[in-house]
Scaffold this active site. Structure first.
Site, short mmCIF file in Angstrom:
data_model
loop_
_atom_site.label_atom_id
_atom_site.label_comp_id
_atom_site.label_asym_id
_atom_site.label_seq_id
_atom_site.Cartn_x
_atom_site.Cartn_y
_atom_site.Cartn_z
N ASN A 136 -0.20 10.11 -13.02
CA ASN A 136 -0.74 8.83 -12.58
C ASN A 136 -2.20 8.71 -13.08
OD1 ASN A 136 -2.10 6.92 -10.98
ND2 ASN A 136 -0.64 7.17 -9.30
N ASP A 177 -0.68 15.01 -2.44
CA ASP A 177 0.42 14.20 -1.94
C ASP A 177 -0.14 13.35 -0.79
OD1 ASP A 177 3.14 13.56 -2.39
OD2 ASP A 177 3.66 14.48 -0.49
N PHE A 204 -2.34 -0.97 -4.35
CA PHE A 204 -0.90 -0.74 -4.50
C PHE A 204 -0.32 -0.34 -3.15
CE2 PHE A 204 -0.59 3.93 -4.20
CZ PHE A 204 -1.93 4.26 -4.28
N ASP A 211 -1.34 -1.18 0.74
CA ASP A 211 -2.70 -1.74 0.82
C ASP A 211 -2.77 -3.14 1.45
OD1 ASP A 211 -3.92 0.51 -0.16
OD2 ASP A 211 -4.20 -0.25 -2.19
P1 IMP Z 1 1.37 9.60 -3.56
O1 IMP Z 1 1.74 10.91 -2.99
O2 IMP Z 1 -0.11 9.43 -3.75
O3 IMP Z 1 2.15 9.25 -4.80
O4 IMP Z 1 1.74 8.49 -2.47
C1 IMP Z 1 3.04 8.31 -1.95
C2 IMP Z 1 3.19 6.90 -1.40
O5 IMP Z 1 2.26 6.68 -0.33
C3 IMP Z 1 2.88 5.79 -2.41
O6 IMP Z 1 4.04 5.46 -3.16
C4 IMP Z 1 2.47 4.65 -1.50
O7 IMP Z 1 3.61 3.99 -0.98
C5 IMP Z 1 1.75 5.36 -0.36
N1 IMP Z 1 0.31 5.43 -0.63
C6 IMP Z 1 -0.41 6.53 -0.98
N2 IMP Z 1 -1.71 6.23 -1.16
C7 IMP Z 1 -1.80 4.90 -0.93
C8 IMP Z 1 -2.91 4.00 -0.97
O8 IMP Z 1 -4.06 4.34 -1.28
N3 IMP Z 1 -2.62 2.72 -0.67
C9 IMP Z 1 -1.38 2.29 -0.35
N4 IMP Z 1 -0.32 3.07 -0.32
C10 IMP Z 1 -0.53 4.38 -0.60
#
Ligand code: IMP
Length: 201
Positions: free
Chosen positions: A9, A69, A150, A153
């Site tokens: 990412n 995560d 995203f 939010d």
């Molecule tokens: P990841 O582990 O950072 O990929 O986050 C997993 C999931 O948590 C993402 O697909 C979002 O649905 C949610 N998420 C994580 N961080 C954010 C954020 O900063 N804003 C909104 N949703 C978040």
């Protein structure tokens, strides 16, 4: 000396670079190791997934590795969606589906408090790993507001603010978010460790 960031990412990588000054450490990402298969994030906690990603990549690449995560924990839902935040509305769902499900589950509930949480894991090449976490408390509103950011939010207003993460400037979100918080802690606690490998302030 190489440090691998276990992400594909670009947005996350930018946030990490904005907080850390890696100096002479050569920073790589999962993109630089195309032969290493994606890690299946099947842990039951954010910690388990962050550790699995960091340790798997560290052992496969022979390099120190940083992984994270994140998820949204909603009090009235017993901490859900939590570790299942990305696929809350089903295996192939998108952000809109997840937001619709969250509103549905919270319908009629008075307690709208929630907390975004990030766990960061740092593993050495042998798989010795340590973790720390960062959080950002707030509330879930009743309809989507804003178009920045995203995920959840548009439904999340951080404590102390009146606008959602999707309405606030990204500069503000990147200063107060769960990820920023965890990264800042990682910077403070692990700088000397990583610095001894090749330089970081
Ligand atoms: P990841 O582990 O950072 O990929 O986050 C997993 C999931 O948590 C993402 O697909 C979002 O649905 C949610 N998420 C994580 N961080 C954010 C954020 O900063 N804003 C909104 N949703 C978040």
């Amino acid at each position: 000396m190489k440090l691998v960031i276990a992400t594909r990412n670009a947005h996350k990588l930018e946030e990490i670079r904005a907080i850390f000054d890696f100096q002479s450490l050569e920073v790589c990402t999962a993109f630089d190791f195309p032969d290493i298969p994606d890690v299946v994030e099947d842990g039951e906690t954010l910690e388990a997934n962050a550790i699995k990603k960091a340790v798997t990549l560290a052992k496969a690449t022979g390099c120190w590795t940083l992984a994270d995560d994140s998820g949204l924990e909603v009090a009235a839902l017993g901490g859900a969606p939590g570790v299942y935040s990305a696929r809350y509305a089903g295996e192939h769902c998108n952000y809109a589906d997840n937001n619709a499900k969250l509103l549905d589950e919270l319908s009629g509930k008075e307690n709208r408090s929630a907390c975004f949480r990030t766990v960061i894991a740092l593993s050495d090449p042998e798989g010795n790993v340590q973790t720390l976490d960062g959080s950002c408390p707030g509330t879930i509103i009743e309809a989507l507001r804003g178009s920045n950011g995203f995920g959840y939010d548009p439904l999340f207003i951080p404590t102390g603010y009146t606008e959602t993460f999707a309405q606030l400037d990204s500069e503000i979100k990147n200063r107060i978010s769960h990820r920023a918080n965890a990264l800042q802690k990682a910077h403070d606690e692990w700088s000397s460790l990583l610095g001894s490998m090749g330089g970081m302030t």
